[in-house]
Scaffold this motif. Structure first.
Motif, mmCIF file in Angstrom:
data_model
loop_
_atom_site.group_PDB
_atom_site.id
_atom_site.type_symbol
_atom_site.label_atom_id
_atom_site.label_comp_id
_atom_site.label_asym_id
_atom_site.label_seq_id
_atom_site.Cartn_x
_atom_site.Cartn_y
_atom_site.Cartn_z
ATOM 1 N N TYR A 41 -41.683 41.762 -56.453
ATOM 2 C CA TYR A 41 -43.081 41.689 -56.875
ATOM 3 C C TYR A 41 -43.954 42.582 -56.001
ATOM 4 C CZ TYR A 41 -41.852 37.529 -59.683
ATOM 5 O OH TYR A 41 -41.309 36.663 -60.603
ATOM 6 N N ALA A 42 -43.678 42.584 -54.691
ATOM 7 C CA ALA A 42 -44.439 43.441 -53.780
ATOM 8 C C ALA A 42 -44.213 44.912 -54.105
ATOM 9 C CB ALA A 42 -44.055 43.142 -52.332
ATOM 10 N N ALA A 43 -42.964 45.273 -54.388
ATOM 11 C CA ALA A 43 -42.645 46.665 -54.712
ATOM 12 C C ALA A 43 -43.328 47.117 -55.994
ATOM 13 C CB ALA A 43 -41.135 46.839 -54.835
ATOM 14 N N ALA A 44 -43.589 46.173 -56.904
ATOM 15 C CA ALA A 44 -44.241 46.499 -58.173
ATOM 16 C C ALA A 44 -45.756 46.585 -58.043
ATOM 17 C CB ALA A 44 -43.879 45.458 -59.221
ATOM 18 N N GLY A 45 -46.297 46.238 -56.871
ATOM 19 C CA GLY A 45 -47.726 46.406 -56.652
ATOM 20 C C GLY A 45 -48.525 45.137 -56.465
ATOM 21 N N ALA A 46 -47.889 43.964 -56.554
ATOM 22 C CA ALA A 46 -48.619 42.713 -56.332
ATOM 23 C C ALA A 46 -49.065 42.630 -54.876
ATOM 24 C CB ALA A 46 -47.750 41.520 -56.682
ATOM 25 N N ARG A 47 -50.222 41.997 -54.649
ATOM 26 C CA ARG A 47 -50.737 41.811 -53.289
ATOM 27 C C ARG A 47 -50.584 40.377 -52.817
ATOM 28 N NH1 ARG A 47 -55.936 42.436 -52.053
ATOM 29 N NH2 ARG A 47 -56.607 41.555 -54.026
ATOM 30 N N TRP A 48 -50.598 39.427 -53.754
ATOM 31 C CA TRP A 48 -50.551 38.004 -53.431
ATOM 32 C C TRP A 48 -49.334 37.357 -54.071
ATOM 33 C CZ3 TRP A 48 -53.631 35.133 -50.254
ATOM 34 C CH2 TRP A 48 -54.819 35.722 -49.808
ATOM 35 N N LEU A 49 -48.881 36.259 -53.468
ATOM 36 C CA LEU A 49 -47.822 35.423 -54.034
ATOM 37 C C LEU A 49 -48.272 33.969 -53.929
ATOM 38 C CD1 LEU A 49 -44.853 35.315 -55.132
ATOM 39 C CD2 LEU A 49 -44.158 34.882 -52.764
ATOM 40 N N HIS A 50 -48.126 33.245 -55.027
ATOM 41 C CA HIS A 50 -48.457 31.822 -55.067
ATOM 42 C C HIS A 50 -47.156 31.035 -55.001
ATOM 43 C CE1 HIS A 50 -50.473 28.112 -56.157
ATOM 44 N NE2 HIS A 50 -49.622 27.937 -57.150
ATOM 45 N N VAL A 51 -47.059 30.124 -54.038
ATOM 46 C CA VAL A 51 -45.826 29.364 -53.819
ATOM 47 C C VAL A 51 -46.134 27.872 -53.864
ATOM 48 C CG1 VAL A 51 -43.882 28.942 -52.277
ATOM 49 C CG2 VAL A 51 -44.920 31.218 -52.371
ATOM 50 N N VAL A 52 -45.329 27.144 -54.616
ATOM 51 C CA VAL A 52 -45.460 25.689 -54.704
ATOM 52 C C VAL A 52 -44.164 25.044 -54.226
ATOM 53 C CG1 VAL A 52 -45.911 23.702 -56.183
ATOM 54 C CG2 VAL A 52 -47.033 25.890 -56.670
ATOM 55 N N ASP A 53 -44.266 24.170 -53.242
ATOM 56 C CA ASP A 53 -43.131 23.356 -52.805
ATOM 57 C C ASP A 53 -43.126 22.100 -53.687
ATOM 58 O OD1 ASP A 53 -41.398 21.562 -51.552
ATOM 59 O OD2 ASP A 53 -41.912 22.272 -49.535
ATOM 60 N N LEU A 54 -42.330 22.111 -54.728
ATOM 61 C CA LEU A 54 -42.324 20.992 -55.670
ATOM 62 C C LEU A 54 -41.778 19.721 -55.041
ATOM 63 C CD1 LEU A 54 -41.184 22.790 -58.935
ATOM 64 C CD2 LEU A 54 -43.440 21.839 -58.468
ATOM 65 N N ASP A 55 -40.840 19.855 -54.126
ATOM 66 C CA ASP A 55 -40.346 18.668 -53.422
ATOM 67 C C ASP A 55 -41.476 18.032 -52.616
ATOM 68 O OD1 ASP A 55 -37.515 18.899 -54.167
ATOM 69 O OD2 ASP A 55 -37.546 20.702 -52.933
ATOM 70 N N GLY A 56 -42.269 18.872 -51.951
ATOM 71 C CA GLY A 56 -43.389 18.364 -51.179
ATOM 72 C C GLY A 56 -44.469 17.764 -52.055
ATOM 73 N N ALA A 57 -44.744 18.407 -53.202
ATOM 74 C CA ALA A 57 -45.763 17.886 -54.105
ATOM 75 C C ALA A 57 -45.406 16.495 -54.594
ATOM 76 C CB ALA A 57 -45.936 18.833 -55.296
ATOM 77 N N GLN A 58 -44.118 16.249 -54.770
ATOM 78 C CA GLN A 58 -43.674 14.961 -55.304
ATOM 79 C C GLN A 58 -43.583 13.896 -54.221
ATOM 80 O OE1 GLN A 58 -39.618 14.817 -56.908
ATOM 81 N NE2 GLN A 58 -40.381 13.623 -58.636
ATOM 82 N N ALA A 59 -43.109 14.278 -53.053
ATOM 83 C CA ALA A 59 -42.787 13.266 -52.036
ATOM 84 C C ALA A 59 -43.506 13.446 -50.711
ATOM 85 C CB ALA A 59 -41.272 13.257 -51.790
ATOM 86 N N GLY A 60 -44.260 14.544 -50.533
ATOM 87 C CA GLY A 60 -44.887 14.822 -49.256
ATOM 88 C C GLY A 60 -43.939 15.564 -48.333
ATOM 89 N N GLY A 61 -44.500 16.163 -47.288
ATOM 90 C CA GLY A 61 -43.678 16.957 -46.384
ATOM 91 C C GLY A 61 -43.401 18.322 -46.971
ATOM 92 N N PHE A 62 -42.672 19.135 -46.225
ATOM 93 C CA PHE A 62 -42.362 20.498 -46.672
ATOM 94 C C PHE A 62 -40.866 20.731 -46.579
ATOM 95 C CE2 PHE A 62 -46.780 20.772 -45.234
ATOM 96 C CZ PHE A 62 -47.362 21.223 -46.411
ATOM 97 N N ALA A 63 -40.156 20.296 -47.596
ATOM 98 C CA ALA A 63 -38.711 20.480 -47.623
ATOM 99 C C ALA A 63 -38.338 21.953 -47.685
ATOM 100 C CB ALA A 63 -38.115 19.728 -48.820
ATOM 101 N N ASN A 64 -39.246 22.785 -48.205
ATOM 102 C CA ASN A 64 -38.953 24.204 -48.402
ATOM 103 C C ASN A 64 -39.677 25.097 -47.397
ATOM 104 O OD1 ASN A 64 -37.329 24.226 -51.070
ATOM 105 N ND2 ASN A 64 -39.067 22.896 -51.527
ATOM 106 N N LEU A 65 -40.097 24.536 -46.264
ATOM 107 C CA LEU A 65 -40.852 25.319 -45.298
ATOM 108 C C LEU A 65 -40.090 26.544 -44.788
ATOM 109 C CD1 LEU A 65 -43.572 25.479 -43.851
ATOM 110 C CD2 LEU A 65 -42.564 24.188 -41.969
ATOM 111 N N PRO A 66 -38.784 26.473 -44.507
ATOM 112 C CA PRO A 66 -38.092 27.690 -44.060
ATOM 113 C C PRO A 66 -38.162 28.818 -45.087
ATOM 114 C CG PRO A 66 -36.773 25.758 -43.559
ATOM 115 C CD PRO A 66 -37.895 25.279 -44.428
ATOM 116 N N VAL A 67 -38.111 28.470 -46.368
ATOM 117 C CA VAL A 67 -38.225 29.507 -47.405
ATOM 118 C C VAL A 67 -39.645 30.065 -47.429
ATOM 119 C CG1 VAL A 67 -37.922 30.032 -49.857
ATOM 120 C CG2 VAL A 67 -36.444 28.338 -48.757
ATOM 121 N N ILE A 68 -40.638 29.199 -47.274
ATOM 122 C CA ILE A 68 -42.029 29.656 -47.251
ATOM 123 C C ILE A 68 -42.253 30.602 -46.075
ATOM 124 C CG2 ILE A 68 -44.410 28.899 -46.913
ATOM 125 C CD1 ILE A 68 -43.683 26.353 -48.511
ATOM 126 N N GLU A 69 -41.694 30.273 -44.925
ATOM 127 C CA GLU A 69 -41.820 31.152 -43.757
ATOM 128 C C GLU A 69 -41.202 32.516 -44.038
ATOM 129 O OE1 GLU A 69 -41.761 27.966 -40.060
ATOM 130 O OE2 GLU A 69 -39.872 28.625 -40.933
#
Length: 242
Positions: A41-69
């Motif tokens: 997406y960055a190579a195609a010219g996007a400047r922003w990325l929107h990320v949702v941790d669905l596990d966190g949205a459902q249960a709290g916490g950040f199960a996907n934090l390493p991927v977000i980092e």
């Protein structure tokens, strides 16, 4: 002004997924590696990325934090959320490299607290996610991964946050999310009327260049693209050219 084109990556157990209308039982899992996908997406010219941790949205916490980092290092400016419950969560995401923290459920349930975060860190560090569903002649505000409907309405909270200095609002018509049925243009025109100072990101149903243009004409300053990109119905370069 052209809207920001913002690709979206929804994460569940570290995988790229999409839910139909927010239903965790109606999940599509994609083979893409999230880091490689963000780089494309960055190579195609996007400047922003929107990320949702669905596990966190459902249960709290950040199960996907390493991927977000890792995504924060992929060359795009990140707005991310899912599971933000308190100020410690805000700090964890900021420390992970997230430029704009997305707050959803807590923004509906405890607006005074979120307004305090905005005062402390600045309006540019937050995106309010007031995702909505039309029920009983009003725009209701489901929370907790869209599984619980709150008493406050969109018409109540959007102007309230605008008056408190908020800047960025992401608003999804839940019934169109993941359905490729086109964005709800009437919703975005309505938001431009009740909260004209908010920079609104349109989300849900965008499937074509024409939809991108229509969302911008309806008042959106940003357009979230999820399933349409993942399934090749639209690409970032086409959306940017629109």
């Amino acid at each position: 002004m052209k809207p920001d084109i913002i690709p979206a990556i929804d994460l569940r157990a570290g995988r790229v997924v999409r839910l139909a209308q927010g239903d965790y039982a109606r999940q599509t899992t994609y083979p893409d590696d999230p880091i490689a996908l963000a780089a494309s997406y960055a190579a195609a010219g996007a400047r922003w990325l929107h990320v949702v941790d669905l596990d966190g949205a459902q249960a709290g916490g950040f199960a996907n934090l390493p991927v977000i980092e890792a995504l924060a290092r992929a060359g795009l400016r990140l707005q991310a959320g899912g599971g933000v419950r308190g100020v410690a969560d805000v700090h964890r995401l900021m420390d992970a490299g997230v430029e704009r923290v997305v707050v959803g459920s807590v923004a509906i349930r405890d607006p005074e607290r979120v307004a305090g975060w905005i005062d402390r860190h600045g309006a540019q560090r937050f995106t309010l996610a007031l995702d909505t569903r039309w029920i009983d002649d009003r725009w209701t505000l489901p929370s907790a991964g869209w599984t619980r409907t709150e008493s406050r309405t969109l018409d109540e909270l959007a102007p309230w946050y605008a008056a408190r200095g908020a800047r960025h609002l992401l608003c999804t018509d839940i019934d169109r999310d993941g359905m490729l049925a086109g964005p709800n243009l009437a919703l975005y025109r309505h938001l431009a009327t009740i909260a004209p100072t908010l920079a609104v990101q349109a989300s849900g149903g965008v499937r074509s260049v024409d939809d991108v243009r229509a969302a911008a004409e309806a008042g959106a300053s940003g357009v979230i693209l999820g399933r349409s990109l993942l399934e090749g119905r639209l690409n970032v370069a086409e959306a940017l050219a629109a």
